[in-house]
Design a protein around this motif. Structure first.
Motif, PDB file in Angstrom:
ATOM      1  N   UNK A   1       0.423 -16.349   7.874  1.00 42.12           N
ATOM      2  CA  UNK A   1       0.304 -16.144   9.763  1.00 42.12           C
ATOM      3  C   UNK A   1       0.928 -14.536   9.896  1.00 42.12           C
ATOM      4  N   UNK A   2       2.082 -14.333   9.188  1.00 45.04           N
ATOM      5  CA  UNK A   2       2.988 -12.752   9.602  1.00 45.04           C
ATOM      6  C   UNK A   2       3.468 -11.452   8.443  1.00 45.04           C
ATOM      7  N   UNK A   3       2.019 -11.678   8.152  1.00 48.57           N
ATOM      8  CA  UNK A   3       1.929 -11.127   6.236  1.00 48.57           C
ATOM      9  C   UNK A   3       1.409  -9.557   7.808  1.00 48.57           C
ATOM     10  N   UNK A   4       2.243  -8.544   7.518  1.00 46.53           N
ATOM     11  CA  UNK A   4       1.910  -7.322   7.803  1.00 46.53           C
ATOM     12  C   UNK A   4       1.214  -6.845   6.767  1.00 46.53           C
TER      13      UNK A   4
ATOM     14  N   UNK B   1      -4.818   9.973  -3.235  1.00 49.03           N
ATOM     15  CA  UNK B   1      -4.089   9.836  -2.816  1.00 49.03           C
ATOM     16  C   UNK B   1      -2.520   8.393  -3.583  1.00 49.03           C
ATOM     17  N   UNK B   2      -1.760   8.673  -5.279  1.00 46.24           N
ATOM     18  CA  UNK B   2      -1.314   7.789  -4.714  1.00 46.24           C
ATOM     19  C   UNK B   2      -0.205   7.352  -3.737  1.00 46.24           C
ATOM     20  N   UNK B   3       0.517   8.468  -3.239  1.00 43.36           N
ATOM     21  CA  UNK B   3       1.522   7.843  -2.561  1.00 43.36           C
ATOM     22  C   UNK B   3       1.001   8.273  -0.867  1.00 43.36           C
ATOM     23  N   UNK B   4       1.887   7.085  -0.689  1.00 42.09           N
ATOM     24  CA  UNK B   4       1.529   7.315   0.896  1.00 42.09           C
ATOM     25  C   UNK B   4       3.024   7.622   1.751  1.00 42.09           C
ATOM     26  N   UNK B   5       3.170   7.608   3.192  1.00 41.18           N
ATOM     27  CA  UNK B   5       4.035   7.942   3.759  1.00 41.18           C
ATOM     28  C   UNK B   5       5.042   6.413   3.647  1.00 41.18           C
ATOM     29  N   UNK B   6       4.596   5.376   3.938  1.00 41.60           N
ATOM     30  CA  UNK B   6       4.842   3.663   4.251  1.00 41.60           C
ATOM     31  C   UNK B   6       3.802   2.875   3.301  1.00 41.60           C
ATOM     32  N   UNK B   7       4.652   1.449   3.700  1.00 41.87           N
ATOM     33  CA  UNK B   7       3.206   0.974   3.051  1.00 41.87           C
ATOM     34  C   UNK B   7       2.555   0.397   4.006  1.00 41.87           C
ATOM     35  N   UNK B   8       2.886   1.185   5.397  1.00 37.78           N
ATOM     36  CA  UNK B   8       1.856   0.251   6.527  1.00 37.78           C
ATOM     37  C   UNK B   8       0.847   0.765   6.851  1.00 37.78           C
ATOM     38  N   UNK B   9       0.495   2.381   6.190  1.00 36.08           N
ATOM     39  CA  UNK B   9      -0.197   2.880   5.894  1.00 36.08           C
ATOM     40  C   UNK B   9      -1.836   2.221   5.872  1.00 36.08           C
ATOM     41  N   UNK B  10      -2.068   2.005   6.557  1.00 37.20           N
ATOM     42  CA  UNK B  10      -3.766   0.919   6.644  1.00 37.20           C
ATOM     43  C   UNK B  10      -4.968   1.428   5.688  1.00 37.20           C
TER      44      UNK B  10
ATOM     45  N   UNK C   1      14.663 -12.131   6.677  1.00 37.93           N
ATOM     46  CA  UNK C   1      13.800 -10.617   7.094  1.00 37.93           C
ATOM     47  C   UNK C   1      13.425 -10.887   8.299  1.00 37.93           C
ATOM     48  N   UNK C   2      14.032  -9.972   9.234  1.00 33.90           N
ATOM     49  CA  UNK C   2      13.529 -10.750  10.728  1.00 33.90           C
ATOM     50  C   UNK C   2      12.151 -10.011  10.512  1.00 33.90           C
ATOM     51  N   UNK C   3      11.425 -10.848  11.455  1.00 33.40           N
ATOM     52  CA  UNK C   3       9.559 -10.770  11.624  1.00 33.40           C
ATOM     53  C   UNK C   3      10.034  -9.274  12.451  1.00 33.40           C
ATOM     54  N   UNK C   4       8.346  -8.667  11.877  1.00 34.40           N
ATOM     55  CA  UNK C   4       8.610  -7.771  12.985  1.00 34.40           C
ATOM     56  C   UNK C   4       6.954  -7.759  13.432  1.00 34.40           C
ATOM     57  N   UNK C   5       6.441  -6.782  13.995  1.00 33.81           N
ATOM     58  CA  UNK C   5       4.817  -6.784  15.153  1.00 33.81           C
ATOM     59  C   UNK C   5       4.810  -5.474  14.324  1.00 33.81           C
ATOM     60  N   UNK C   6       5.342  -4.740  12.563  1.00 34.81           N
ATOM     61  CA  UNK C   6       4.248  -3.934  13.008  1.00 34.81           C
ATOM     62  C   UNK C   6       2.922  -3.586  11.446  1.00 34.81           C
ATOM     63  N   UNK C   7       2.790  -4.804  11.388  1.00 37.03           N
ATOM     64  CA  UNK C   7       1.637  -4.699  10.547  1.00 37.03           C
ATOM     65  C   UNK C   7       0.374  -5.814  11.796  1.00 37.03           C
ATOM     66  N   UNK C   8       0.716  -5.653  12.871  1.00 36.02           N
ATOM     67  CA  UNK C   8      -0.201  -6.327  13.690  1.00 36.02           C
ATOM     68  C   UNK C   8      -1.304  -5.820  14.345  1.00 36.02           C
TER      69      UNK C   8
ATOM     70  N   UNK D   1      -4.481  -0.105  -6.406  1.00 36.34           N
ATOM     71  CA  UNK D   1      -3.251  -0.148  -5.853  1.00 36.34           C
ATOM     72  C   UNK D   1      -3.251   0.356  -4.386  1.00 36.34           C
ATOM     73  N   UNK D   2      -2.439  -0.246  -3.644  1.00 36.34           N
ATOM     74  CA  UNK D   2      -1.941   0.129  -1.907  1.00 36.34           C
ATOM     75  C   UNK D   2      -1.896   1.805  -1.998  1.00 36.34           C
ATOM     76  N   UNK D   3      -0.870   2.037  -2.633  1.00 38.85           N
ATOM     77  CA  UNK D   3       0.139   3.125  -2.821  1.00 38.85           C
ATOM     78  C   UNK D   3       1.170   2.760  -3.552  1.00 38.85           C
ATOM     79  N   UNK D   4       2.048   4.248  -4.130  1.00 42.11           N
ATOM     80  CA  UNK D   4       3.469   4.243  -3.965  1.00 42.11           C
ATOM     81  C   UNK D   4       3.692   4.217  -3.197  1.00 42.11           C
ATOM     82  N   UNK D   5       5.117   3.939  -2.450  1.00 44.96           N
ATOM     83  CA  UNK D   5       6.626   5.058  -2.196  1.00 44.96           C
ATOM     84  C   UNK D   5       7.168   5.526  -2.772  1.00 44.96           C
TER      85      UNK D   5
END
Ligand code: SF4
Length: 280
Positions: A72-75, A10-19, A235-242, A44-48
């Protein structure tokens, strides 16, 4: 790789945070090498679709796999390895863009290629941008700039905008944060300035890592001199990729780091505004 295998992803992902992992593990290395030279297949990881934060207006974003940095902060550390991306023929990616071309124009949006680091696949990137431009779609490249020298001036004509990430200031700090030298990114920034190519700077504010006033002021002074920077995005750092770091068994050093408060982000924006830049 058979047509059926290619079409099964599937080309499309719900979000780029999909593993997404190992989508190209069955692709022979010789084919990967050939694809990188020809640009006829991208990984490609995906299209959004419907992004409002990756360039002007509403955007379709293709996320590439492959990055030689290790921020070090890559999400999205799953995009470091190209093998995690799905193999997508250029024609299929172009068709995906064609579906949205009218809507993108109506919403003053366009197409953004992000990653990972898109210039790991520079020939695919240029071919996709060329096809997008031919359809009248606004084009933007999000890059860390490290491989900017791979693009000729002719290639750069296919780009309406570059979203250039500047991570920190100082050679040692940059190596500690990303694993790579800062020089090529600055060279690319200067070249884009010379060509008067519109640029948005993206800077991730990480408490205790990139929020030192000296770092922000140094970046602001450098960027203000360029003359082609339309805006700076703090861009504020966040923990969504942790969770990705954990799943991949990688050593994440920012477990205890909190996102910056709104006032901290505003203070950084003020530093950029203080040298005459638009900052958000
Ligand atoms: S350049 Fe981007 S994709 Fe690459 S490691 Fe840094 S944040 Fe992640």
């Amino acid at each position: 790789m058979s047509e059926a295998q290619q079409e099964s992803f599937s080309l499309t992902a719900q979000s780029p945070f999909e593993l997404r992992l190992d989508l190209s593990r069955n692709v022979p290395e010789s084919l990967v090498k050939k694809a990188l030279v020809s640009g006829d297949i991208g990984f490609l990881h995906s299209f959004t679709t419907g992004s409002a934060v990756d360039g002007p207006g509403v955007r379709v974003v293709a996320w590439t796999a492959g990055c030689q940095w290790k921020c070090r902060y890559c999400h999205n550390p799953d995009t470091w390895n190209m093998i995690n991306g799905m193999p997508v023929k250029l024609e299929r990616a172009v068709e995906e863009l064609r579906k949205y071309r009218h809507g993108l124009k109506i919403m003053s949006g366009g197409f953004t290629l992000s990653g990972g680091e898109p210039l790991m696949q520079d020939r695919f990137a240029v071919k996709l941008f060329t096809a997008a431009k031919a359809m009248g779609i606004h084009t933007a490249l999000e890059t860390n700039g490290y491989l900017g020298a791979r693009l000729t001036d002719e290639d750069l004509k296919q780009l309406d905008l570059v979203l250039l990430g500047i991570k920190t200031w100082g050679p040692q700090r940059h190596r500690d944060l990303t694993g790579k030298d800062i020089g090529p990114t600055f060279d690319f920034a200067l070249r884009l300035a010379h060509l008067k190519k519109p640029v948005w700077i993206r800077f991730v504010l990480v408490p205790g890592l990139t929020d030192d006033v000296e770092i922000v002021e140094s970046i602001a002074n450098f960027v203000a001199e360029l003359g082609n920077v339309e805006r700076v995005e703090v861009l504020p750092f966040h923990q969504m990729g942790q969770f990705k770091w954990k799943k991949l068994g990688l050593d994440y050093t920012l477990n205890e780091t909190q996102p910056p408060a709104a006032e901290q982000v505003e203070r950084a924006c003020e530093i950029f505004r203080g040298v005459g830049l638009k900052a958000y």
